[in-house]
Scaffold this active site. Structure first.
Site, mmCIF file in Angstrom:
data_model
loop_
_atom_site.group_PDB
_atom_site.id
_atom_site.type_symbol
_atom_site.label_atom_id
_atom_site.label_comp_id
_atom_site.label_asym_id
_atom_site.label_seq_id
_atom_site.Cartn_x
_atom_site.Cartn_y
_atom_site.Cartn_z
ATOM 1 N N ASP A 89 0.862 -1.181 0.000
ATOM 2 C CA ASP A 89 0.000 0.000 0.000
ATOM 3 C C ASP A 89 0.897 1.228 0.000
ATOM 4 O O ASP A 89 1.891 1.274 0.729
ATOM 5 C CB ASP A 89 -0.864 0.044 1.264
ATOM 6 C CG ASP A 89 -2.022 -0.937 1.233
ATOM 7 O OD1 ASP A 89 -2.081 -1.778 0.320
ATOM 8 O OD2 ASP A 89 -2.880 -0.850 2.142
ATOM 9 N N HIS A 146 4.770 -7.452 0.284
ATOM 10 C CA HIS A 146 4.398 -8.753 -0.263
ATOM 11 C C HIS A 146 5.039 -8.955 -1.633
ATOM 12 O O HIS A 146 5.456 -7.994 -2.296
ATOM 13 C CB HIS A 146 2.880 -8.851 -0.366
ATOM 14 C CG HIS A 146 2.184 -8.863 0.964
ATOM 15 N ND1 HIS A 146 1.577 -9.981 1.474
ATOM 16 C CD2 HIS A 146 2.016 -7.885 1.894
ATOM 17 C CE1 HIS A 146 1.064 -9.701 2.659
ATOM 18 N NE2 HIS A 146 1.312 -8.428 2.932
ATOM 19 N N SER A 252 8.376 3.876 4.951
ATOM 20 C CA SER A 252 9.530 4.106 4.100
ATOM 21 C C SER A 252 9.160 3.921 2.633
ATOM 22 O O SER A 252 8.063 4.266 2.211
ATOM 23 C CB SER A 252 10.688 3.199 4.500
ATOM 24 O OG SER A 252 11.886 3.666 3.912
#
Length: 285
Positions: A89, A146, A252
């Site tokens: 995200d 992921h 980050s």
């Protein structure tokens, strides 16, 4: 004001501040941890309805909240074999071709892929003329990373460095930002060739972790470390598309690199596009 913000980053003890913040974030402080979590949720307007556990009191520490799991099925995976899925995200900072070994950081700012990946030509050479994407994770975002495609880990590189903020303002003002900051580089073999997935540290990022090695940093190192992994056998690290590969404790940036002619980003993926883990990102040629 912007110039002042950047100047302060050069002057402040970024590693010390980040590690102290990390200790507080990792501590189980009861009501104080819950207070911090509630303030954070309110300040960044976090949608806790997506989280597996929705209440601040469900988390023993701020870090436990920050790396919170999402509800099952909340991020559908683009499972088609010819589609690269979003790994996180966030929001796309930059993406496009790797030209003369350079990646775009911001307008009028390019930086070296070879430096980003640890300085060895043999590591960066497979991506010459390929494509890259940089995705920024804001504090409000889900902070687990992921796999965008299925892959077998072949190398991990820890690279010490600075801890500048990686927000858009800093990216526009600090030369070679992503190749300056502390980072963990991972190189995977995939069905279409190698893929680099780089986890970039930043101010207040207290930890970078991977699922196979646990915490990589802290402690902060002074030298580059490299680990090689087998392609097969009991100790091989094979991760399916959509599987968790790592996480940030505080936000980050991730940088992806692909070989020439293998990956074409979808037309609606542009700088500024909001990303959701698992959504379609690119076609595999």
């Amino acid at each position: 004001m912007d110039k002042l913000k950047i100047t302060l980053q050069y002057l402040m003890p970024k590693h010390l501040i980040s590690r102290l913040a990390g200790k507080v974030a990792a501590a189980e402080l009861g009501w104080f941890s819950h207070f911090l979590i509630k303030r954070f949720i309110k300040a960044y307007k976090i949608d806790m309805s997506e989280a597996q556990f929705e209440r601040a009191e469900d988390y023993a520490s701020f870090n436990e909240f920050f790396t919170r799991p999402l509800k099952d099925g909340i991020r559908p995976l683009a499972s088609e074999p010819d589609i690269v899925a979003h790994p996180v995200d966030g929001a796309i900072s930059q993406l496009g071709p790797i030209v003369d070994g350079k990646l775009v950081q911001a307008k009028d700012h390019n930086y070296s892929l070879q430096n980003l990946l640890g300085g060895l030509e043999q590591t960066s050479a497979p991506f010459a003329g390929g494509t890259f994407a940089t995705i920024y994770l804001a504090p409000k975002d889900y902070h687990r990373i992921h796999m965008p495609v299925s892959g077998t880990l072949r190398e991990m590189i820890y690279i010490p460095g600075e801890l500048f903020s990686v927000n858009p303002l800093t990216a526009e003002c600090v030369k070679d930002l992503f190749a300056l900051n502390e980072r963990v580089v991972t190189i995977f073999d995939t069905e279409f060739g190698p893929m680099a997935l780089v986890l970039v540290g930043a101010t207040i990022v207290a930890s970078i972790e991977t699922v196979w090695a646990g915490t990589i940093t802290p402690p902060t190192g002074k030298h580059i470390f490299r680990w090689s992994y087998p392609a097969s056998g009991n100790t091989a690290v094979k991760l399916e598309k959509g599987a968790e590969m790592g996480r940030f404790k505080l936000g980050s940036t991730v940088v992806l690199a692909f070989p020439a002619g293998k990956v074409e980003f979808l037309a609606d993926q542009q700088p500024g596009t909001v990303t959701r883990m698992g959504a379609p990102f690119a076609n595999i040629n």
